[in-house]
Design a protein around this motif. Structure first.
Motif, PDB file in Angstrom:
ATOM      1  N   LEU A 173       0.829  -1.207   0.000  1.00 60.02           N
ATOM      2  CA  LEU A 173       0.000   0.000   0.000  1.00 60.02           C
ATOM      3  C   LEU A 173       0.863   1.257   0.000  1.00 60.02           C
ATOM      4  CD1 LEU A 173      -2.809  -1.171   2.440  1.00 60.02           C
ATOM      5  CD2 LEU A 173      -2.973  -0.904  -0.050  1.00 60.02           C
ATOM      6  N   ASP A 174       2.012   1.210   0.665  1.00 60.26           N
ATOM      7  CA  ASP A 174       2.960   2.328   0.599  1.00 60.26           C
ATOM      8  C   ASP A 174       3.495   2.496  -0.824  1.00 60.26           C
ATOM      9  OD1 ASP A 174       2.675   3.005   3.229  1.00 60.26           O
ATOM     10  OD2 ASP A 174       4.550   2.065   3.906  1.00 60.26           O
ATOM     11  N   VAL A 175       3.773   1.368  -1.462  1.00 59.17           N
ATOM     12  CA  VAL A 175       4.243   1.404  -2.853  1.00 59.17           C
ATOM     13  C   VAL A 175       3.210   2.095  -3.746  1.00 59.17           C
ATOM     14  CG1 VAL A 175       4.665  -0.043  -4.894  1.00 59.17           C
ATOM     15  CG2 VAL A 175       5.793  -0.580  -2.729  1.00 59.17           C
ATOM     16  N   LEU A 176       1.946   1.730  -3.583  1.00 56.80           N
ATOM     17  CA  LEU A 176       0.890   2.320  -4.410  1.00 56.80           C
ATOM     18  C   LEU A 176       0.721   3.808  -4.128  1.00 56.80           C
ATOM     19  CD1 LEU A 176      -1.975  -0.315  -4.608  1.00 56.80           C
ATOM     20  CD2 LEU A 176       0.098  -0.083  -5.975  1.00 56.80           C
ATOM     21  N   GLY A 213      -6.329   7.710  -5.857  1.00 61.04           N
ATOM     22  CA  GLY A 213      -5.299   7.081  -6.680  1.00 61.04           C
ATOM     23  C   GLY A 213      -4.995   5.664  -6.234  1.00 61.04           C
ATOM     24  N   VAL A 214      -4.906   5.458  -4.914  1.00 60.13           N
ATOM     25  CA  VAL A 214      -4.664   4.110  -4.400  1.00 60.13           C
ATOM     26  C   VAL A 214      -5.859   3.209  -4.715  1.00 60.13           C
ATOM     27  CG1 VAL A 214      -4.246   2.714  -2.343  1.00 60.13           C
ATOM     28  CG2 VAL A 214      -3.075   4.904  -2.609  1.00 60.13           C
ATOM     29  N   ALA A 215      -7.073   3.722  -4.511  1.00 66.09           N
ATOM     30  CA  ALA A 215      -8.273   2.945  -4.835  1.00 66.09           C
ATOM     31  C   ALA A 215      -8.296   2.568  -6.312  1.00 66.09           C
ATOM     32  CB  ALA A 215      -9.530   3.737  -4.476  1.00 66.09           C
ATOM     33  N   PHE A 216      -7.905   3.510  -7.159  1.00 67.03           N
ATOM     34  CA  PHE A 216      -7.869   3.288  -8.610  1.00 67.03           C
ATOM     35  C   PHE A 216      -6.923   2.143  -8.955  1.00 67.03           C
ATOM     36  CE2 PHE A 216      -6.091   4.379 -12.815  1.00 67.03           C
ATOM     37  CZ  PHE A 216      -7.253   4.464 -13.555  1.00 67.03           C
ATOM     38  N   GLN A 217      -5.732   2.119  -8.325  1.00 67.05           N
ATOM     39  CA  GLN A 217      -4.767   1.066  -8.615  1.00 67.05           C
ATOM     40  C   GLN A 217      -5.222  -0.274  -8.050  1.00 67.05           C
ATOM     41  OE1 GLN A 217      -2.019   1.173 -10.668  1.00 67.05           O
ATOM     42  NE2 GLN A 217      -2.287  -1.033 -10.368  1.00 67.05           N
ATOM     43  N   LEU A 218      -5.842  -0.238  -6.868  1.00 65.92           N
ATOM     44  CA  LEU A 218      -6.372  -1.481  -6.309  1.00 65.92           C
ATOM     45  C   LEU A 218      -7.458  -2.067  -7.215  1.00 65.92           C
ATOM     46  CD1 LEU A 218      -6.556  -0.646  -2.493  1.00 65.92           C
ATOM     47  CD2 LEU A 218      -4.819  -1.984  -3.703  1.00 65.92           C
ATOM     48  N   ALA A 219      -8.265  -1.185  -7.799  1.00 69.00           N
ATOM     49  CA  ALA A 219      -9.269  -1.658  -8.766  1.00 69.00           C
ATOM     50  C   ALA A 219      -8.586  -2.294  -9.970  1.00 69.00           C
ATOM     51  CB  ALA A 219     -10.159  -0.498  -9.205  1.00 69.00           C
ATOM     52  N   TYR A 304     -10.553   2.402   0.478  1.00 69.61           N
ATOM     53  CA  TYR A 304      -9.816   3.593   0.031  1.00 69.61           C
ATOM     54  C   TYR A 304     -10.733   4.567  -0.704  1.00 69.61           C
ATOM     55  CZ  TYR A 304      -5.104   2.458   1.496  1.00 69.61           C
ATOM     56  OH  TYR A 304      -3.983   2.240   2.249  1.00 69.61           O
ATOM     57  N   ALA A 305     -11.675   4.042  -1.465  1.00 66.27           N
ATOM     58  CA  ALA A 305     -12.626   4.923  -2.147  1.00 66.27           C
ATOM     59  C   ALA A 305     -13.481   5.676  -1.136  1.00 66.27           C
ATOM     60  CB  ALA A 305     -13.505   4.113  -3.092  1.00 66.27           C
ATOM     61  N   GLU A 306     -13.860   5.025  -0.056  1.00 68.59           N
ATOM     62  CA  GLU A 306     -14.647   5.687   0.982  1.00 68.59           C
ATOM     63  C   GLU A 306     -13.815   6.730   1.724  1.00 68.59           C
ATOM     64  OE1 GLU A 306     -17.916   5.598   1.616  1.00 68.59           O
ATOM     65  OE2 GLU A 306     -17.962   4.441  -0.234  1.00 68.59           O
ATOM     66  N   GLU A 307     -12.522   6.470   1.904  1.00 65.83           N
ATOM     67  CA  GLU A 307     -11.645   7.471   2.510  1.00 65.83           C
ATOM     68  C   GLU A 307     -11.533   8.703   1.596  1.00 65.83           C
ATOM     69  OE1 GLU A 307      -7.910   5.707   3.477  1.00 65.83           O
ATOM     70  OE2 GLU A 307      -8.744   4.396   5.031  1.00 65.83           O
ATOM     71  N   VAL A 331     -14.963   4.037  -9.283  1.00 67.00           N
ATOM     72  CA  VAL A 331     -13.789   3.201  -9.041  1.00 67.00           C
ATOM     73  C   VAL A 331     -14.202   1.898  -8.382  1.00 67.00           C
ATOM     74  CG1 VAL A 331     -11.696   3.000  -7.642  1.00 67.00           C
ATOM     75  CG2 VAL A 331     -12.100   5.060  -8.967  1.00 67.00           C
ATOM     76  N   VAL A 332     -15.121   1.978  -7.420  1.00 69.43           N
ATOM     77  CA  VAL A 332     -15.612   0.782  -6.738  1.00 69.43           C
ATOM     78  C   VAL A 332     -16.354  -0.121  -7.739  1.00 69.43           C
ATOM     79  CG1 VAL A 332     -17.237  -0.075  -5.004  1.00 69.43           C
ATOM     80  CG2 VAL A 332     -15.738   1.868  -4.476  1.00 69.43           C
TER      81      VAL A 332
END
Length: 336
Positions: A173-176, A213-219, A304-307, A331-332
């Motif tokens: 998650l730090d990497v993302l 951005g993190v949510a986007f990459q997780l998706a 992350y999207a909710e955050e 994104v979700v």
């Protein structure tokens, strides 16, 4: 209600829609202009991914963030061109590192022209982004430089892997945050900053962009496992084949270590085998698609999207805020 931008984002206000559409059209022209060279071959290589299309996610965020100031300010469109050029440059480099063969539904640059041309073309795009950035002032240069440092640091951390005793999921998650969150955050920051929005608004939108951005990459991680190439624009399981530990794989390994279930351990062993073999690769994809780890990765995406959604709370209610909130939902939805 009109559809614009990535994921079919709907904009309800006609004036906002017109601003966003005009801004994105100007960005497209700016991208083509910025990727021209006196050398025809360089133009062809530099425009390869520009002409392949893409979601223009980052320029869209610039345009929406600019609505909290003067969306017609002269620095808004150039800053959007800068972030998209930077993003495109990283794609050229990523495809070399990942040995990817397809990007945005077309042959990757490294497949078409080789690794050296792909890397140098990415460098060319960075150079062109820097030229545009220089005209936006020293603060813009500083913001972009810090983001670029974070982006490269994230890539290095991914390559190096987690240090001893570090939780692999936390490390990832730090990497993302560095690789993806930094540039998405800058997109929101530039839009607000270039439009002359209040500093508090700039900070709120930057925080939103980081989380989105993190949510986007997780998706994307979920899509790499769950989608076909038509949906994702690249070969499914590319990261899997290359042994890149995306979140579904990390959640699988975490579960295997915690519960020790035979089927989880067996799947981990399959993932550790030579997945250049098409049969093994297909077997691994089928197994991961049915595994609870994929659903856990989806839940992480939602978190992350909710955050990101919560970060927008201090902003006044307006159509631009509604569109930014809808992006969280999109994104979700993208992650299934």
């Amino acid at each position: 209600m009109t559809v614009v931008g990535p994921f079919g984002l709907s904009v309800r206000d006609q004036a906002l829609e017109a601003d966003v559409q005009a801004g994105l059209a100007a960005v497209e022209e700016g991208l083509l202009e910025a990727t021209k060279s006196e050398v025809p071959f360089i133009t062809e290589a530099a425009q390869h991914l520009v002409r392949a299309g893409g979601k223009r996610f980052r320029p869209l965020l610039v345009m929406l963030a600019a609505q909290f100031g003067d969306p017609y300010a002269p620095g808004v469109v150039p800053s959007a061109v800068v972030v998209e050029l930077t993003h495109l440059a990283t794609l050229y480099h990523d495809d070399v590192m990942d040995e990817a063969s397809v990007r945005r539904g077309v042959d990757s640059a490294n497949t078409r022209w080789g690794n050296s041309v792909a890397v140098l073309t990415g460098d060319f795009l960075f150079a062109r982004a820097s030229q545009i950035l220089a005209d936006l002032g020293p603060e813009a240069v500083r913001v972009q430089a810090l983001a670029f440092e974070r982006l490269v640091t994230g890539q290095i951390l991914e390559t190096a892997g987690p240090s001893d005793g570090r939780d692999p999921v936390d490390h990832y998650l730090d990497v993302l945050g560095g690789k993806t969150g930094s540039l998405v955050a800058v997109s929101c920051r530039f839009g607000a900053m270039m439009s002359g929005a209040d500093e508090t608004v700039v900070d709120v939108l930057t925080q939103y962009g980081e989380r989105l951005g993190v949510a986007f990459q997780l998706a994307d991680d979920v899509l790499d496992i769950a989608s076909d190439s038509h949906e994702s624009g690249k070969t499914p399981g590319t990261d899997l084949r290359e042994g890149i530990p995306t979140l579904p794989v990390l959640r699988l390994r975490e579960r295997a270590a915690r519960l020790g279930l035979a089927e989880d351990v067996a799947l981990c062993e399959l993932l550790d085998s030579d997945l250049s073999d098409d049969t093994r690769h297909a077997e691994a994809l089928v197994a991961l698609r049915a595994h609870p780890a994929l659903e856990q990765a989806r839940r992480d995406t939602v978190r992350y999207a909710e955050e990101a959604r919560a970060a927008l709370a201090p902003l006044p209610e307006c159509d631009a805020k509604a569109a930014l909130l809808e992006l969280c939902d999109a994104v979700v939805h993208r992650a299934g």
